[in-house]
Design an enzyme around this catalytic site. Structure first.
Site, PDB file in Angstrom:
ATOM      1  N   HIS A   1       0.848  -1.196   0.000  1.00  0.00           N
ATOM      2  CA  HIS A   1       0.000   0.000   0.000  1.00  0.00           C
ATOM      3  C   HIS A   1       0.880   1.241   0.000  1.00  0.00           C
ATOM      4  CE1 HIS A   1      -4.249  -1.434   1.226  1.00  0.00           C
ATOM      5  NE2 HIS A   1      -3.649  -2.325   0.467  1.00  0.00           N
TER       6      HIS A   1
ATOM      7  N   TYR B   1      -9.450   5.764   6.781  1.00  0.00           N
ATOM      8  CA  TYR B   1      -9.644   6.141   8.188  1.00  0.00           C
ATOM      9  C   TYR B   1     -10.656   7.284   8.181  1.00  0.00           C
ATOM     10  CZ  TYR B   1      -5.436   3.511   9.592  1.00  0.00           C
ATOM     11  OH  TYR B   1      -4.513   2.530   9.845  1.00  0.00           O
TER      12      TYR B   1
ATOM     13  N   PRO C   1      -5.436   0.721  18.336  1.00  0.00           N
ATOM     14  CA  PRO C   1      -5.071   0.210  17.007  1.00  0.00           C
ATOM     15  C   PRO C   1      -5.054   1.249  15.881  1.00  0.00           C
ATOM     16  CG  PRO C   1      -7.260  -0.558  17.642  1.00  0.00           C
ATOM     17  CD  PRO C   1      -6.693   0.140  18.827  1.00  0.00           C
TER      18      PRO C   1
ATOM     19  N   LYS D   1       0.101   0.061  15.007  1.00  0.00           N
ATOM     20  CA  LYS D   1       1.466  -0.024  15.545  1.00  0.00           C
ATOM     21  C   LYS D   1       1.727  -1.204  16.482  1.00  0.00           C
ATOM     22  CE  LYS D   1       3.505   3.183  13.479  1.00  0.00           C
ATOM     23  NZ  LYS D   1       3.214   2.438  12.257  1.00  0.00           N
TER      24      LYS D   1
ATOM     25  N   TYR E   1       3.707   6.397  10.149  1.00  0.00           N
ATOM     26  CA  TYR E   1       2.826   5.297   9.743  1.00  0.00           C
ATOM     27  C   TYR E   1       3.625   4.135   9.141  1.00  0.00           C
ATOM     28  CZ  TYR E   1      -1.454   2.937   8.376  1.00  0.00           C
ATOM     29  OH  TYR E   1      -2.476   2.016   8.264  1.00  0.00           O
TER      30      TYR E   1
HETATM   31  P1  RFL Z   1      -0.137 -11.613  21.905  1.00  0.00           P
HETATM   32  O1  RFL Z   1      -0.532 -11.663  20.460  1.00  0.00           O
HETATM   33  O2  RFL Z   1      -1.166 -11.198  22.884  1.00  0.00           O
HETATM   34  O3  RFL Z   1       0.438 -13.045  22.280  1.00  0.00           O
HETATM   35  C1  RFL Z   1       0.731 -13.405  23.617  1.00  0.00           C
HETATM   36  C2  RFL Z   1       0.628 -14.907  23.746  1.00  0.00           C
HETATM   37  O4  RFL Z   1       0.945 -15.277  25.085  1.00  0.00           O
HETATM   38  C3  RFL Z   1       0.009 -16.251  25.535  1.00  0.00           C
HETATM   39  N1  RFL Z   1      -0.045 -16.163  27.006  1.00  0.00           N
HETATM   40  C4  RFL Z   1       0.571 -17.046  27.812  1.00  0.00           C
HETATM   41  N2  RFL Z   1       1.314 -18.122  27.562  1.00  0.00           N
HETATM   42  C5  RFL Z   1       1.800 -18.815  28.626  1.00  0.00           C
HETATM   43  N3  RFL Z   1       1.554 -18.475  29.906  1.00  0.00           N
HETATM   44  C6  RFL Z   1       0.811 -17.395  30.206  1.00  0.00           C
HETATM   45  N4  RFL Z   1       0.574 -17.051  31.479  1.00  0.00           N
HETATM   46  C7  RFL Z   1       0.284 -16.625  29.144  1.00  0.00           C
HETATM   47  N5  RFL Z   1      -0.475 -15.512  29.064  1.00  0.00           N
HETATM   48  C8  RFL Z   1      -0.662 -15.255  27.775  1.00  0.00           C
HETATM   49  C9  RFL Z   1      -1.284 -15.857  24.843  1.00  0.00           C
HETATM   50  O5  RFL Z   1      -2.185 -16.958  24.755  1.00  0.00           O
HETATM   51  C10 RFL Z   1      -0.786 -15.409  23.479  1.00  0.00           C
HETATM   52  O6  RFL Z   1      -0.748 -16.458  22.546  1.00  0.00           O
HETATM   53  O7  RFL Z   1       1.113 -10.644  22.132  1.00  0.00           O
HETATM   54  P2  RFL Z   1       2.392 -10.378  21.169  1.00  0.00           P
HETATM   55  O8  RFL Z   1       2.966 -11.664  20.686  1.00  0.00           O
HETATM   56  O9  RFL Z   1       3.239  -9.407  21.898  1.00  0.00           O
HETATM   57  O10 RFL Z   1       1.766  -9.678  19.859  1.00  0.00           O
HETATM   58  C11 RFL Z   1       1.177  -8.405  19.937  1.00  0.00           C
HETATM   59  C12 RFL Z   1       0.098  -8.256  18.855  1.00  0.00           C
HETATM   60  O11 RFL Z   1      -0.785  -9.371  18.930  1.00  0.00           O
HETATM   61  C13 RFL Z   1      -0.695  -6.943  19.003  1.00  0.00           C
HETATM   62  O12 RFL Z   1       0.161  -5.878  19.332  1.00  0.00           O
HETATM   63  C14 RFL Z   1      -1.463  -6.559  17.713  1.00  0.00           C
HETATM   64  O13 RFL Z   1      -2.455  -7.501  17.408  1.00  0.00           O
HETATM   65  C15 RFL Z   1      -2.114  -5.180  17.854  1.00  0.00           C
HETATM   66  N6  RFL Z   1      -2.923  -4.796  16.683  1.00  0.00           N
HETATM   67  C16 RFL Z   1      -2.324  -4.274  15.539  1.00  0.00           C
HETATM   68  N7  RFL Z   1      -0.977  -4.173  15.457  1.00  0.00           N
HETATM   69  C17 RFL Z   1      -0.386  -3.707  14.311  1.00  0.00           C
HETATM   70  O14 RFL Z   1       0.859  -3.598  14.268  1.00  0.00           O
HETATM   71  N8  RFL Z   1      -1.127  -3.364  13.187  1.00  0.00           N
HETATM   72  C18 RFL Z   1      -2.482  -3.445  13.181  1.00  0.00           C
HETATM   73  O15 RFL Z   1      -3.092  -3.196  12.146  1.00  0.00           O
HETATM   74  C19 RFL Z   1      -3.139  -3.884  14.403  1.00  0.00           C
HETATM   75  N9  RFL Z   1      -4.462  -3.998  14.446  1.00  0.00           N
HETATM   76  C20 RFL Z   1      -4.317  -4.914  16.722  1.00  0.00           C
HETATM   77  C21 RFL Z   1      -5.062  -4.500  15.586  1.00  0.00           C
HETATM   78  C22 RFL Z   1      -4.972  -5.440  17.843  1.00  0.00           C
HETATM   79  C23 RFL Z   1      -6.344  -5.527  17.867  1.00  0.00           C
HETATM   80  N10 RFL Z   1      -6.933  -6.081  19.045  1.00  0.00           N
HETATM   81  C24 RFL Z   1      -7.988  -7.032  19.018  1.00  0.00           C
HETATM   82  C25 RFL Z   1      -6.344  -5.864  20.331  1.00  0.00           C
HETATM   83  C26 RFL Z   1      -6.445  -4.568  15.589  1.00  0.00           C
HETATM   84  C27 RFL Z   1      -7.093  -5.052  16.739  1.00  0.00           C
HETATM   85  C28 RFL Z   1      -8.601  -5.066  16.706  1.00  0.00           C
HETATM   86  C1  PHB Z   2      -6.710  -4.133  10.345  1.00  0.00           C
HETATM   87  O1  PHB Z   2      -6.730  -4.388   9.126  1.00  0.00           O
HETATM   88  O2  PHB Z   2      -7.128  -4.944  11.188  1.00  0.00           O
HETATM   89  C2  PHB Z   2      -6.222  -2.809  10.814  1.00  0.00           C
HETATM   90  C3  PHB Z   2      -5.619  -1.958   9.900  1.00  0.00           C
HETATM   91  C4  PHB Z   2      -5.180  -0.706  10.313  1.00  0.00           C
HETATM   92  C5  PHB Z   2      -5.337  -0.341  11.632  1.00  0.00           C
HETATM   93  C6  PHB Z   2      -5.909  -1.197  12.545  1.00  0.00           C
HETATM   94  C7  PHB Z   2      -6.365  -2.446  12.134  1.00  0.00           C
HETATM   95  O3  PHB Z   2      -4.930   0.909  12.023  1.00  0.00           O
END
Ligand code: RFL
Ligand code: PHB
Length: 389
Positions: free
Chosen positions: A72, A200, A292, A296, A384
Protein backbone atom coordinates in the site's frame (compact mmCIF):
# COMPACT_ATOMS: atom_id res chain seq x y z
CA UNK A 1 14.66 -29.48 31.14
CA UNK A 2 17.23 -26.85 30.26
CA UNK A 3 17.29 -24.23 27.49
CA UNK A 4 19.12 -21.00 26.82
CA UNK A 5 16.08 -18.72 26.42
CA UNK A 6 12.71 -19.68 27.88
CA UNK A 7 10.03 -17.78 25.95
CA UNK A 8 6.65 -17.31 27.61
CA UNK A 9 3.88 -16.81 25.04
CA UNK A 10 3.49 -18.29 21.57
CA UNK A 11 2.01 -15.23 19.86
CA UNK A 12 3.87 -13.32 17.14
CA UNK A 13 6.52 -11.89 19.53
CA UNK A 14 7.45 -15.22 21.09
CA UNK A 15 7.45 -17.15 17.83
CA UNK A 16 9.50 -14.55 15.96
CA UNK A 17 12.12 -14.42 18.72
CA UNK A 18 12.31 -18.20 18.89
CA UNK A 19 12.70 -18.52 15.12
CA UNK A 20 15.37 -15.80 14.86
CA UNK A 21 17.42 -17.23 17.76
CA UNK A 22 17.16 -20.77 16.44
CA UNK A 23 18.73 -19.70 13.16
CA UNK A 24 21.74 -18.40 15.10
CA UNK A 25 22.09 -21.64 17.06
CA UNK A 26 20.52 -20.33 20.27
CA UNK A 27 18.17 -22.81 21.94
CA UNK A 28 14.68 -21.80 23.07
CA UNK A 29 11.51 -23.33 24.50
CA UNK A 30 8.18 -21.57 23.93
CA UNK A 31 5.40 -21.99 26.53
CA UNK A 32 1.89 -21.15 25.27
CA UNK A 33 -1.20 -21.12 27.46
CA UNK A 34 -3.67 -21.81 24.63
CA UNK A 35 -3.82 -24.22 21.68
CA UNK A 36 -2.25 -23.51 18.32
CA UNK A 37 -5.73 -23.31 16.73
CA UNK A 38 -6.73 -20.66 19.25
CA UNK A 39 -3.68 -18.51 18.56
CA UNK A 40 -4.17 -18.85 14.79
CA UNK A 41 -7.85 -17.95 15.06
CA UNK A 42 -7.29 -14.54 16.66
CA UNK A 43 -8.09 -11.85 14.09
CA UNK A 44 -5.90 -8.87 14.86
CA UNK A 45 -3.35 -6.76 13.03
CA UNK A 46 -3.41 -6.21 9.28
CA UNK A 47 -0.65 -3.75 8.43
CA UNK A 48 3.08 -4.52 8.44
CA UNK A 49 5.85 -1.93 8.43
CA UNK A 50 8.89 -2.54 6.22
CA UNK A 51 11.04 -3.10 9.32
CA UNK A 52 8.83 -5.99 10.41
CA UNK A 53 8.90 -7.45 6.90
CA UNK A 54 12.70 -7.29 6.93
CA UNK A 55 12.72 -9.15 10.24
CA UNK A 56 10.44 -11.85 8.79
CA UNK A 57 12.93 -12.21 5.92
CA UNK A 58 15.81 -12.46 8.38
CA UNK A 59 13.84 -15.18 10.18
CA UNK A 60 13.48 -17.07 6.90
CA UNK A 61 9.68 -16.87 6.94
CA UNK A 62 8.93 -14.48 4.13
CA UNK A 63 8.06 -16.76 1.18
CA UNK A 64 4.32 -16.28 1.45
CA UNK A 65 4.67 -12.72 2.73
CA UNK A 66 6.67 -11.72 -0.37
CA UNK A 67 4.17 -13.41 -2.71
CA UNK A 68 0.84 -12.71 -1.06
CA UNK A 69 1.08 -9.42 0.80
CA UNK A 70 -0.35 -6.28 -0.76
CA UNK A 71 1.82 -3.19 -0.99
CA UNK A 72 0.00 0.00 0.00
CA UNK A 73 1.51 3.28 -1.16
CA UNK A 74 -0.75 5.40 1.00
CA UNK A 75 -4.02 5.76 2.88
CA UNK A 76 -7.18 7.85 2.76
CA UNK A 77 -8.26 10.14 5.57
CA UNK A 78 -11.87 11.23 5.66
CA UNK A 79 -13.16 13.91 8.05
CA UNK A 80 -16.89 14.54 7.91
CA UNK A 81 -17.44 15.53 4.28
CA UNK A 82 -13.84 16.00 3.11
CA UNK A 83 -11.36 13.34 2.01
CA UNK A 84 -7.72 13.37 1.07
CA UNK A 85 -4.95 10.88 0.50
CA UNK A 86 -1.58 10.62 2.21
CA UNK A 87 0.76 9.04 -0.29
CA UNK A 88 3.66 7.57 1.73
CA UNK A 89 5.54 6.54 -1.38
CA UNK A 90 5.41 9.99 -2.99
CA UNK A 91 6.19 11.72 0.31
CA UNK A 92 9.04 9.58 1.65
CA UNK A 93 9.55 6.73 -0.82
CA UNK A 94 8.27 4.05 1.59
CA UNK A 95 5.21 1.81 1.74
CA UNK A 96 3.42 -0.60 4.10
CA UNK A 97 2.01 -4.07 3.42
CA UNK A 98 -1.35 -5.66 4.11
CA UNK A 99 -0.72 -9.13 5.57
CA UNK A 100 -2.80 -10.40 8.46
CA UNK A 101 -1.40 -11.32 11.85
CA UNK A 102 -3.03 -14.74 11.40
CA UNK A 103 -0.79 -15.29 8.36
CA UNK A 104 2.32 -14.06 10.21
CA UNK A 105 1.60 -16.49 13.04
CA UNK A 106 0.86 -19.36 10.66
CA UNK A 107 4.15 -18.80 8.79
CA UNK A 108 6.06 -18.70 12.07
CA UNK A 109 4.42 -21.87 13.44
CA UNK A 110 5.16 -23.71 10.20
CA UNK A 111 8.81 -22.63 10.32
CA UNK A 112 9.20 -23.56 13.99
CA UNK A 113 7.65 -26.98 13.36
CA UNK A 114 9.84 -27.59 10.29
CA UNK A 115 12.89 -27.01 12.51
CA UNK A 116 11.54 -29.13 15.38
CA UNK A 117 11.30 -26.05 17.58
CA UNK A 118 10.04 -26.86 21.05
CA UNK A 119 6.62 -25.29 21.70
CA UNK A 120 4.54 -26.53 24.63
CA UNK A 121 0.82 -25.72 24.34
CA UNK A 122 -1.87 -25.65 27.02
CA UNK A 123 0.57 -24.80 29.80
CA UNK A 124 -0.92 -23.68 33.10
CA UNK A 125 0.36 -21.82 36.14
CA UNK A 126 3.55 -20.44 34.55
CA UNK A 127 5.82 -18.87 37.18
CA UNK A 128 9.18 -17.15 36.74
CA UNK A 129 11.73 -17.71 39.52
CA UNK A 130 15.05 -16.02 40.25
CA UNK A 131 14.82 -13.51 37.38
CA UNK A 132 17.23 -11.25 39.29
CA UNK A 133 19.66 -14.11 39.99
CA UNK A 134 22.19 -15.90 37.79
CA UNK A 135 20.07 -19.03 37.64
CA UNK A 136 16.50 -18.24 36.61
CA UNK A 137 13.96 -21.00 36.04
CA UNK A 138 10.35 -21.28 34.98
CA UNK A 139 7.78 -23.70 36.38
CA UNK A 140 4.43 -24.66 34.87
CA UNK A 141 2.11 -27.60 34.58
CA UNK A 142 1.23 -29.44 31.41
CA UNK A 143 -0.94 -32.57 31.15
CA UNK A 144 -1.36 -32.43 34.92
CA UNK A 145 2.36 -32.72 35.73
CA UNK A 146 4.63 -30.06 37.18
CA UNK A 147 7.55 -29.07 34.97
CA UNK A 148 10.67 -26.97 35.43
CA UNK A 149 12.85 -25.28 32.81
CA UNK A 150 16.24 -23.93 33.82
CA UNK A 151 17.52 -21.19 31.50
CA UNK A 152 19.91 -18.29 31.02
CA UNK A 153 17.19 -15.78 30.20
CA UNK A 154 13.39 -15.48 30.21
CA UNK A 155 11.60 -13.58 27.43
CA UNK A 156 8.14 -12.42 28.54
CA UNK A 157 6.15 -12.46 25.30
CA UNK A 158 2.82 -13.31 26.92
CA UNK A 159 0.73 -10.30 25.96
CA UNK A 160 -1.06 -7.76 28.11
CA UNK A 161 -2.74 -10.34 30.39
CA UNK A 162 0.33 -12.52 30.85
CA UNK A 163 2.34 -13.27 34.00
CA UNK A 164 5.76 -11.94 32.97
CA UNK A 165 5.15 -8.28 33.67
CA UNK A 166 3.65 -9.17 37.07
CA UNK A 167 6.88 -11.04 37.92
CA UNK A 168 8.68 -7.68 38.08
CA UNK A 169 8.31 -6.27 41.59
CA UNK A 170 6.29 -3.07 41.91
CA UNK A 171 9.35 -1.42 43.40
CA UNK A 172 11.14 -1.61 40.03
CA UNK A 173 8.22 -1.32 37.63
CA UNK A 174 6.38 1.87 36.70
CA UNK A 175 3.24 1.80 34.56
CA UNK A 176 1.70 4.54 32.44
CA UNK A 177 -1.83 4.14 31.15
CA UNK A 178 -4.62 5.91 29.30
CA UNK A 179 -8.00 4.26 28.79
CA UNK A 180 -10.15 5.68 26.00
CA UNK A 181 -13.91 5.96 26.58
CA UNK A 182 -14.83 3.78 23.57
CA UNK A 183 -13.96 0.58 21.73
CA UNK A 184 -13.79 -0.73 18.18
CA UNK A 185 -16.38 -3.16 16.89
CA UNK A 186 -14.72 -5.10 14.09
CA UNK A 187 -16.05 -7.50 11.50
CA UNK A 188 -14.45 -9.71 8.90
CA UNK A 189 -16.47 -10.51 5.78
CA UNK A 190 -15.83 -12.43 2.60
CA UNK A 191 -16.50 -9.43 0.40
CA UNK A 192 -14.22 -7.32 -1.81
CA UNK A 193 -12.66 -4.28 -0.05
CA UNK A 194 -14.58 -1.06 -0.66
CA UNK A 195 -11.43 0.80 -1.73
CA UNK A 196 -7.91 -0.15 -2.79
CA UNK A 197 -6.42 1.76 0.15
CA UNK A 198 -7.44 1.84 3.81
CA UNK A 199 -9.93 4.59 4.71
CA UNK A 200 -9.64 6.14 8.19
CA UNK A 201 -12.92 8.02 8.59
CA UNK A 202 -14.04 10.45 11.26
CA UNK A 203 -17.70 11.42 11.14
CA UNK A 204 -20.13 13.11 13.52
CA UNK A 205 -21.34 9.59 14.39
CA UNK A 206 -17.84 8.43 15.32
CA UNK A 207 -14.79 6.78 13.76
CA UNK A 208 -14.78 4.03 11.13
CA UNK A 209 -11.99 2.14 9.37
CA UNK A 210 -12.19 0.26 6.08
CA UNK A 211 -9.39 -2.29 5.89
CA UNK A 212 -8.83 -5.61 4.19
CA UNK A 213 -6.91 -8.88 4.07
CA UNK A 214 -7.18 -9.79 0.37
CA UNK A 215 -9.34 -9.16 -2.70
CA UNK A 216 -12.21 -11.11 -1.21
CA UNK A 217 -11.74 -10.54 2.50
CA UNK A 218 -12.52 -7.22 4.13
CA UNK A 219 -12.03 -5.96 7.66
CA UNK A 220 -14.15 -3.06 8.89
CA UNK A 221 -14.30 -1.32 12.25
CA UNK A 222 -16.61 1.23 13.84
CA UNK A 223 -16.09 3.12 17.08
CA UNK A 224 -18.60 1.85 19.64
CA UNK A 225 -19.41 2.40 23.27
CA UNK A 226 -17.75 0.19 25.89
CA UNK A 227 -21.10 -0.95 27.21
CA UNK A 228 -21.99 -2.63 23.90
CA UNK A 229 -21.38 -6.27 23.05
CA UNK A 230 -20.96 -7.78 19.55
CA UNK A 231 -24.29 -9.57 19.89
CA UNK A 232 -26.02 -6.17 20.14
CA UNK A 233 -25.08 -5.62 16.50
CA UNK A 234 -26.72 -7.52 13.67
CA UNK A 235 -24.72 -7.54 10.45
CA UNK A 236 -27.33 -5.28 8.84
CA UNK A 237 -27.02 -2.73 11.68
CA UNK A 238 -23.23 -2.77 11.36
CA UNK A 239 -23.27 -2.16 7.60
CA UNK A 240 -25.84 0.59 7.99
CA UNK A 241 -23.75 2.38 10.62
CA UNK A 242 -20.53 1.96 8.62
CA UNK A 243 -22.19 3.49 5.54
CA UNK A 244 -23.17 6.55 7.54
CA UNK A 245 -19.58 7.18 8.67
CA UNK A 246 -17.55 6.73 5.47
CA UNK A 247 -17.36 8.95 2.36
CA UNK A 248 -20.53 8.89 0.23
CA UNK A 249 -18.79 7.33 -2.75
CA UNK A 250 -17.42 4.52 -0.60
CA UNK A 251 -20.82 4.01 1.04
CA UNK A 252 -22.39 3.62 -2.41
CA UNK A 253 -19.73 1.12 -3.52
CA UNK A 254 -19.73 -0.93 -0.31
CA UNK A 255 -20.44 -4.59 -0.92
CA UNK A 256 -21.84 -6.24 2.18
CA UNK A 257 -22.17 -9.87 3.22
CA UNK A 258 -22.42 -12.03 6.32
CA UNK A 259 -19.75 -11.41 8.96
CA UNK A 260 -17.44 -14.36 9.66
CA UNK A 261 -16.04 -12.77 12.81
CA UNK A 262 -17.33 -9.97 15.00
CA UNK A 263 -15.64 -8.66 18.13
CA UNK A 264 -15.10 -5.57 20.27
CA UNK A 265 -11.66 -4.34 21.34
CA UNK A 266 -11.29 -1.68 24.03
CA UNK A 267 -8.78 1.09 23.28
CA UNK A 268 -5.88 1.62 25.62
CA UNK A 269 -2.42 3.22 25.72
CA UNK A 270 -0.09 1.49 28.18
CA UNK A 271 3.66 1.32 28.82
CA UNK A 272 5.61 -0.40 31.54
CA UNK A 273 9.15 0.69 32.40
CA UNK A 274 11.75 -0.75 32.47
CA UNK A 275 11.38 -3.60 29.97
CA UNK A 276 14.14 -5.62 31.61
CA UNK A 277 14.62 -6.85 35.15
CA UNK A 278 17.71 -8.98 35.71
CA UNK A 279 17.40 -11.90 33.29
CA UNK A 280 13.77 -11.23 32.40
CA UNK A 281 13.00 -9.23 29.24
CA UNK A 282 9.50 -8.04 28.33
CA UNK A 283 8.49 -7.84 24.66
CA UNK A 284 5.42 -6.75 22.70
CA UNK A 285 2.00 -6.44 24.33
CA UNK A 286 3.43 -7.75 27.64
CA UNK A 287 5.16 -4.38 27.98
CA UNK A 288 3.02 -1.95 26.00
CA UNK A 289 -0.34 -1.49 24.32
CA UNK A 290 -1.41 1.08 21.76
CA UNK A 291 -4.89 1.85 20.47
CA UNK A 292 -5.07 0.21 17.01
CA UNK A 293 -5.61 3.49 15.11
CA UNK A 294 -1.97 3.81 14.00
CA UNK A 295 -1.53 0.08 13.21
CA UNK A 296 1.47 -0.02 15.54
CA UNK A 297 0.90 -2.90 18.04
CA UNK A 298 2.35 -5.84 16.14
CA UNK A 299 4.97 -3.66 14.50
CA UNK A 300 6.21 -2.35 17.84
CA UNK A 301 6.33 -5.91 19.17
CA UNK A 302 8.57 -6.69 16.17
CA UNK A 303 10.95 -3.83 16.93
CA UNK A 304 11.32 -5.09 20.53
CA UNK A 305 12.19 -8.51 19.12
CA UNK A 306 14.75 -6.92 16.80
CA UNK A 307 16.57 -5.30 19.74
CA UNK A 308 16.37 -8.39 21.96
CA UNK A 309 17.44 -10.77 19.21
CA UNK A 310 20.50 -8.68 18.36
CA UNK A 311 21.32 -8.34 22.07
CA UNK A 312 21.13 -12.13 22.52
CA UNK A 313 23.29 -12.79 19.46
CA UNK A 314 25.88 -10.29 20.70
CA UNK A 315 25.84 -11.98 24.11
CA UNK A 316 26.09 -15.61 22.92
CA UNK A 317 28.23 -15.20 19.83
CA UNK A 318 30.51 -12.27 20.77
CA UNK A 319 30.43 -12.49 24.57
CA UNK A 320 29.34 -8.83 24.71
CA UNK A 321 26.42 -7.81 26.96
CA UNK A 322 26.03 -4.26 25.61
CA UNK A 323 22.95 -5.07 23.50
CA UNK A 324 21.15 -6.77 26.39
CA UNK A 325 22.15 -4.05 28.82
CA UNK A 326 20.69 -1.39 26.53
CA UNK A 327 17.61 -3.39 25.47
CA UNK A 328 15.11 -1.58 27.68
CA UNK A 329 16.42 1.87 26.78
CA UNK A 330 16.48 1.22 23.02
CA UNK A 331 13.10 -0.52 22.91
CA UNK A 332 11.38 2.14 25.05
CA UNK A 333 12.73 5.01 22.94
CA UNK A 334 10.89 3.57 19.95
CA UNK A 335 7.86 2.41 21.94
CA UNK A 336 7.11 5.92 23.23
CA UNK A 337 7.15 7.32 19.69
CA UNK A 338 4.70 4.64 18.55
CA UNK A 339 2.57 5.48 21.62
CA UNK A 340 2.58 9.16 20.69
CA UNK A 341 1.60 8.49 17.09
CA UNK A 342 -1.19 6.07 18.04
CA UNK A 343 -2.53 8.51 20.65
CA UNK A 344 -2.39 11.34 18.09
CA UNK A 345 -4.28 9.42 15.41
CA UNK A 346 -6.83 8.22 17.95
CA UNK A 347 -7.37 11.73 19.36
CA UNK A 348 -7.64 13.21 15.88
CA UNK A 349 -10.19 10.81 14.41
CA UNK A 350 -12.55 9.72 17.21
CA UNK A 351 -15.54 11.42 18.78
CA UNK A 352 -15.12 11.67 22.54
CA UNK A 353 -18.21 11.59 24.78
CA UNK A 354 -17.28 14.83 26.54
CA UNK A 355 -15.98 16.64 23.45
CA UNK A 356 -16.75 20.38 23.38
CA UNK A 357 -17.27 22.54 20.30
CA UNK A 358 -13.77 23.88 20.93
CA UNK A 359 -12.32 20.35 20.86
CA UNK A 360 -14.08 19.73 17.54
CA UNK A 361 -12.60 22.92 16.11
CA UNK A 362 -9.15 21.71 17.21
CA UNK A 363 -9.64 18.40 15.39
CA UNK A 364 -10.79 20.21 12.27
CA UNK A 365 -7.84 22.64 12.37
CA UNK A 366 -5.43 19.72 12.76
CA UNK A 367 -7.06 17.93 9.81
CA UNK A 368 -6.89 21.08 7.65
CA UNK A 369 -3.22 21.43 8.51
CA UNK A 370 -2.55 17.79 7.63
CA UNK A 371 -4.46 18.09 4.35
CA UNK A 372 -2.59 21.19 3.23
CA UNK A 373 0.87 21.02 4.80
CA UNK A 374 3.65 18.98 3.26
CA UNK A 375 5.73 18.77 6.45
CA UNK A 376 2.71 17.49 8.42
CA UNK A 377 2.10 14.83 5.78
CA UNK A 378 5.75 13.79 5.83
CA UNK A 379 5.60 13.47 9.63
CA UNK A 380 2.50 11.29 9.40
CA UNK A 381 4.00 9.16 6.61
CA UNK A 382 7.25 8.57 8.53
CA UNK A 383 5.38 7.43 11.59
CA UNK A 384 2.83 5.30 9.74
CA UNK A 385 5.38 3.35 7.70
CA UNK A 386 7.43 2.96 10.88
CA UNK A 387 10.35 4.85 12.39
CA UNK A 388 13.77 3.30 11.84
CA UNK A 389 14.96 0.65 14.34
P1 RFL B 1 -0.14 -11.61 21.90
O1 RFL B 1 -0.53 -11.66 20.46
O2 RFL B 1 -1.17 -11.20 22.88
O3 RFL B 1 0.44 -13.04 22.28
C1 RFL B 1 0.73 -13.40 23.62
C2 RFL B 1 0.63 -14.91 23.75
O4 RFL B 1 0.95 -15.28 25.08
C3 RFL B 1 0.01 -16.25 25.54
N1 RFL B 1 -0.04 -16.16 27.01
C4 RFL B 1 0.57 -17.05 27.81
N2 RFL B 1 1.31 -18.12 27.56
C5 RFL B 1 1.80 -18.81 28.63
N3 RFL B 1 1.55 -18.48 29.91
C6 RFL B 1 0.81 -17.40 30.21
N4 RFL B 1 0.57 -17.05 31.48
C7 RFL B 1 0.28 -16.62 29.14
N5 RFL B 1 -0.47 -15.51 29.06
C8 RFL B 1 -0.66 -15.26 27.77
C9 RFL B 1 -1.28 -15.86 24.84
O5 RFL B 1 -2.19 -16.96 24.76
C10 RFL B 1 -0.79 -15.41 23.48
O6 RFL B 1 -0.75 -16.46 22.55
O7 RFL B 1 1.11 -10.64 22.13
P2 RFL B 1 2.39 -10.38 21.17
O8 RFL B 1 2.97 -11.66 20.69
O9 RFL B 1 3.24 -9.41 21.90
O10 RFL B 1 1.77 -9.68 19.86
C11 RFL B 1 1.18 -8.40 19.94
C12 RFL B 1 0.10 -8.26 18.85
O11 RFL B 1 -0.78 -9.37 18.93
C13 RFL B 1 -0.69 -6.94 19.00
O12 RFL B 1 0.16 -5.88 19.33
C14 RFL B 1 -1.46 -6.56 17.71
O13 RFL B 1 -2.46 -7.50 17.41
C15 RFL B 1 -2.11 -5.18 17.85
N6 RFL B 1 -2.92 -4.80 16.68
C16 RFL B 1 -2.32 -4.27 15.54
N7 RFL B 1 -0.98 -4.17 15.46
C17 RFL B 1 -0.39 -3.71 14.31
O14 RFL B 1 0.86 -3.60 14.27
N8 RFL B 1 -1.13 -3.36 13.19
C18 RFL B 1 -2.48 -3.44 13.18
O15 RFL B 1 -3.09 -3.20 12.15
C19 RFL B 1 -3.14 -3.88 14.40
N9 RFL B 1 -4.46 -4.00 14.45
C20 RFL B 1 -4.32 -4.91 16.72
C21 RFL B 1 -5.06 -4.50 15.59
C22 RFL B 1 -4.97 -5.44 17.84
C23 RFL B 1 -6.34 -5.53 17.87
N10 RFL B 1 -6.93 -6.08 19.04
C24 RFL B 1 -7.99 -7.03 19.02
C25 RFL B 1 -6.34 -5.86 20.33
C26 RFL B 1 -6.45 -4.57 15.59
C27 RFL B 1 -7.09 -5.05 16.74
C28 RFL B 1 -8.60 -5.07 16.71
C1 PHB C 1 -6.71 -4.13 10.34
O1 PHB C 1 -6.73 -4.39 9.13
O2 PHB C 1 -7.13 -4.94 11.19
C2 PHB C 1 -6.22 -2.81 10.81
C3 PHB C 1 -5.62 -1.96 9.90
C4 PHB C 1 -5.18 -0.71 10.31
C5 PHB C 1 -5.34 -0.34 11.63
C6 PHB C 1 -5.91 -1.20 12.54
C7 PHB C 1 -6.37 -2.45 12.13
O3 PHB C 1 -4.93 0.91 12.02
Amino acid sequence: MRTQVCIIGGGPSGLLLSQLLHRRGIDTVVLERKTKAYVLGRIRAGILETGMMALMREAGVSDRLDKESYVHDGTVISFEDEQFGINFKALIGKTVAVYGQTEVTRDLYEAREAMDGKIVFNVEGVQIHGADSDAPFVTYSADGTEQRIDCDFVAGCDGFHGVSRQAMPLTVRREYEKIYPFGWLGILSETPPVHEELIYASSRRGFALCSMRNENLSRYYIQCSLSESPSDWTDAAFWEELRRRIPTEAAENLITGPSIEKSIAPLRSFVTEPMRWGRLFLCGDAAHIVPPTGAKGLNTAASDIHYLYHGMVQHYLDGDSEGLDRYSEKALARVWKAERFSWWMTSLLHRFPDQSEFDLKMQRAEIDFLRSNHAAQVAMAENYVGLPY
